[in-house]
Design a protein around this motif. Structure first.
Motif, PDB file in Angstrom:
ATOM      1  N   UNK A 152       0.828  -1.215   0.000  1.00 47.64           N
ATOM      2  CA  UNK A 152       0.000   0.000   0.000  1.00 47.64           C
ATOM      3  C   UNK A 152       0.858   1.260   0.000  1.00 47.64           C
ATOM      4  N   UNK A 153       2.139   1.128   0.335  1.00 49.90           N
ATOM      5  CA  UNK A 153       3.017   2.300   0.347  1.00 49.90           C
ATOM      6  C   UNK A 153       3.617   2.591  -1.022  1.00 49.90           C
ATOM      7  N   UNK A 154       3.347   1.749  -2.013  1.00 49.72           N
ATOM      8  CA  UNK A 154       3.869   1.999  -3.350  1.00 49.72           C
ATOM      9  C   UNK A 154       3.185   3.222  -3.955  1.00 49.72           C
ATOM     10  N   UNK A 155       3.962   4.227  -4.291  1.00 52.63           N
ATOM     11  CA  UNK A 155       3.432   5.415  -4.973  1.00 52.63           C
ATOM     12  C   UNK A 155       4.264   5.649  -6.226  1.00 52.63           C
ATOM     13  N   UNK A 204      12.463   2.926  -0.247  1.00 50.45           N
ATOM     14  CA  UNK A 204      13.219   2.868  -1.486  1.00 50.45           C
ATOM     15  C   UNK A 204      12.647   3.908  -2.451  1.00 50.45           C
ATOM     16  N   UNK A 205      13.499   4.792  -2.938  1.00 50.47           N
ATOM     17  CA  UNK A 205      13.096   5.848  -3.865  1.00 50.47           C
ATOM     18  C   UNK A 205      13.756   5.591  -5.207  1.00 50.47           C
ATOM     19  N   UNK A 206      12.961   5.670  -6.257  1.00 48.58           N
ATOM     20  CA  UNK A 206      13.443   5.420  -7.612  1.00 48.58           C
ATOM     21  C   UNK A 206      13.220   6.666  -8.458  1.00 48.58           C
ATOM     22  N   UNK A 213      11.720  -0.402 -13.078  1.00 49.25           N
ATOM     23  CA  UNK A 213      11.050  -1.458 -13.832  1.00 49.25           C
ATOM     24  C   UNK A 213      11.657  -2.816 -13.546  1.00 49.25           C
ATOM     25  N   UNK A 214      12.935  -2.861 -13.236  1.00 46.96           N
ATOM     26  CA  UNK A 214      13.576  -4.129 -12.908  1.00 46.96           C
ATOM     27  C   UNK A 214      13.057  -4.700 -11.594  1.00 46.96           C
ATOM     28  N   UNK A 215      12.467  -3.853 -10.768  1.00 45.17           N
ATOM     29  CA  UNK A 215      11.846  -4.300  -9.522  1.00 45.17           C
ATOM     30  C   UNK A 215      10.355  -4.554  -9.715  1.00 45.17           C
ATOM     31  N   UNK A 249       9.212   9.249 -10.853  1.00 48.98           N
ATOM     32  CA  UNK A 249       9.401   9.115  -9.408  1.00 48.98           C
ATOM     33  C   UNK A 249       8.512   7.985  -8.915  1.00 48.98           C
ATOM     34  N   UNK A 250       9.090   7.115  -8.097  1.00 53.09           N
ATOM     35  CA  UNK A 250       8.322   6.075  -7.403  1.00 53.09           C
ATOM     36  C   UNK A 250       9.000   5.782  -6.080  1.00 53.09           C
ATOM     37  N   UNK A 251       8.216   5.337  -5.129  1.00 55.53           N
ATOM     38  CA  UNK A 251       8.791   4.911  -3.851  1.00 55.53           C
ATOM     39  C   UNK A 251       7.914   3.842  -3.215  1.00 55.53           C
ATOM     40  N   UNK A 252       8.530   3.062  -2.341  1.00 61.87           N
ATOM     41  CA  UNK A 252       7.825   2.038  -1.580  1.00 61.87           C
ATOM     42  C   UNK A 252       8.605   1.803  -0.299  1.00 61.87           C
ATOM     43  N   UNK A 253       7.902   1.410   0.738  1.00 62.66           N
ATOM     44  CA  UNK A 253       8.540   1.206   2.047  1.00 62.66           C
ATOM     45  C   UNK A 253       8.515  -0.271   2.421  1.00 62.66           C
ATOM     46  N   UNK A 254       9.670  -0.739   2.831  1.00 62.27           N
ATOM     47  CA  UNK A 254       9.858  -2.079   3.361  1.00 62.27           C
ATOM     48  C   UNK A 254      10.214  -1.927   4.837  1.00 62.27           C
ATOM     49  N   UNK A 255       9.716  -2.830   5.667  1.00 60.61           N
ATOM     50  CA  UNK A 255       9.962  -2.750   7.113  1.00 60.61           C
ATOM     51  C   UNK A 255      10.858  -3.907   7.564  1.00 60.61           C
TER      52      UNK A 255
END
Length: 261
Positions: A152-155, A204-206, A213-215, A249-255
């Motif tokens: 849900x944190x993927x933007x 993680x910020x892209x 895209x590789x992710x 721009x994209x980001x997602x959070x891993x805990x």
């Protein structure tokens, strides 16, 4: 779906072992995996489990951290993954591979000092059962370190925010089995009998679309979203065109969650 931007995006899904190996080698992968290794607080002589070890990208670092005298056990249910891992540890004493499921570990009670699991619980049938197994095999005072995303944190930035929300919703509802496992880990670990002293967010910020895209596999996932009715053909074309050609721009959070038995 017609794709005028295929030269930007991967269209062929990589083999699972290849995907995990390159993720481990990426900047984002090295960052959170380094945090996991630090949180494990390894030292000579400890017995460590890598649960869902995949192609063994982390086994060498674990083995080095517990040498001399330590042991590392890599467990995975996929023989293809274990076959990919075997050459990595062939010359390392004290490392072994076992084919097994994290819901039923082939290990004695209270037989390990440390355990780690990395992006595995998002896929398993029953995360609570897996955590109960980790608790069973760890000695009192043993430490478990887990890393899981919360999808849900993927933007992803797009001029039409509704498309970004639809894309993330497609992933959370149709692609990832336990898409919100990242936020649930601390609670599930507590319910399994662990104490949870620390939760470390790794965002993680892209900025480069090819690296992202590789992710995320944007075009492949968008095709699935069209097939599922979550995107129209026109929306998919608009979505991919901006990702390919606009500022990205994209980001997602891993805990990273630290739990103590």
């Amino acid at each position: 779906m017609a794709s005028p931007v295929s030269s930007i995006f991967e269209t062929i899904k990589p083999a699972p072992a290849d995907y995990l190996t390159r993720l481990a080698a990426s900047d984002a992968g090295r960052d959170y995996k380094g945090r996991m290794l630090d949180a494990l607080e390894l030292r000579d002589g400890l017995a460590v489990l890598d649960a869902g070890c995949g192609p063994g990208a982390d086994l060498a670092a674990l083995a080095e951290a517990v040498a001399p005298g330590g042991t590392v056990i890599g467990v995975d249910r996929d023989q293809e993954m274990l076959d990919a891992a075997a050459p990595r540890i062939a010359a390392r004493p004290g490392v072994e591979l076992r084919r097994a499921d994290v819901h039923a570990l082939p290990l004695d009670d209270a037989s390990l000092d440390r355990a780690r699991t990395d992006r595995v619980l998002q896929w398993v049938d029953d995360p609570a059962r897996a955590l109960a197994e980790f608790h069973r095999v760890l000695r009192p005072g043993g430490r478990l370190v887990m890393a899981e995303p919360d999808w849900d944190t993927l933007v992803v930035d797009h001029p039409d925010p509704a498309l970004s929300r639809a894309y993330t919703r497609h992933i959370t509802e149709r692609v990832i089995r336990n898409a919100t496992i990242g936020r649930r880990l601390a609670r599930l670990a507590t319910d399994a009998g662990f104490r949870v002293p620390e939760v470390i967010p790794a965002t993680q910020v892209f900025r480069d679309v090819r690296a992202a895209d590789r992710v995320f596999g944007f075009e492949r996932t968008t095709r699935r979203a069209v097939a599922a009715g979550d995107f129209t053909e026109a929306q998919a074309a608009e979505w991919l065109d901006h990702l390919a050609h606009g500022p990205f721009f994209a980001s997602a959070t891993l805990y990273v969650v630290v739990a103590e038995a």
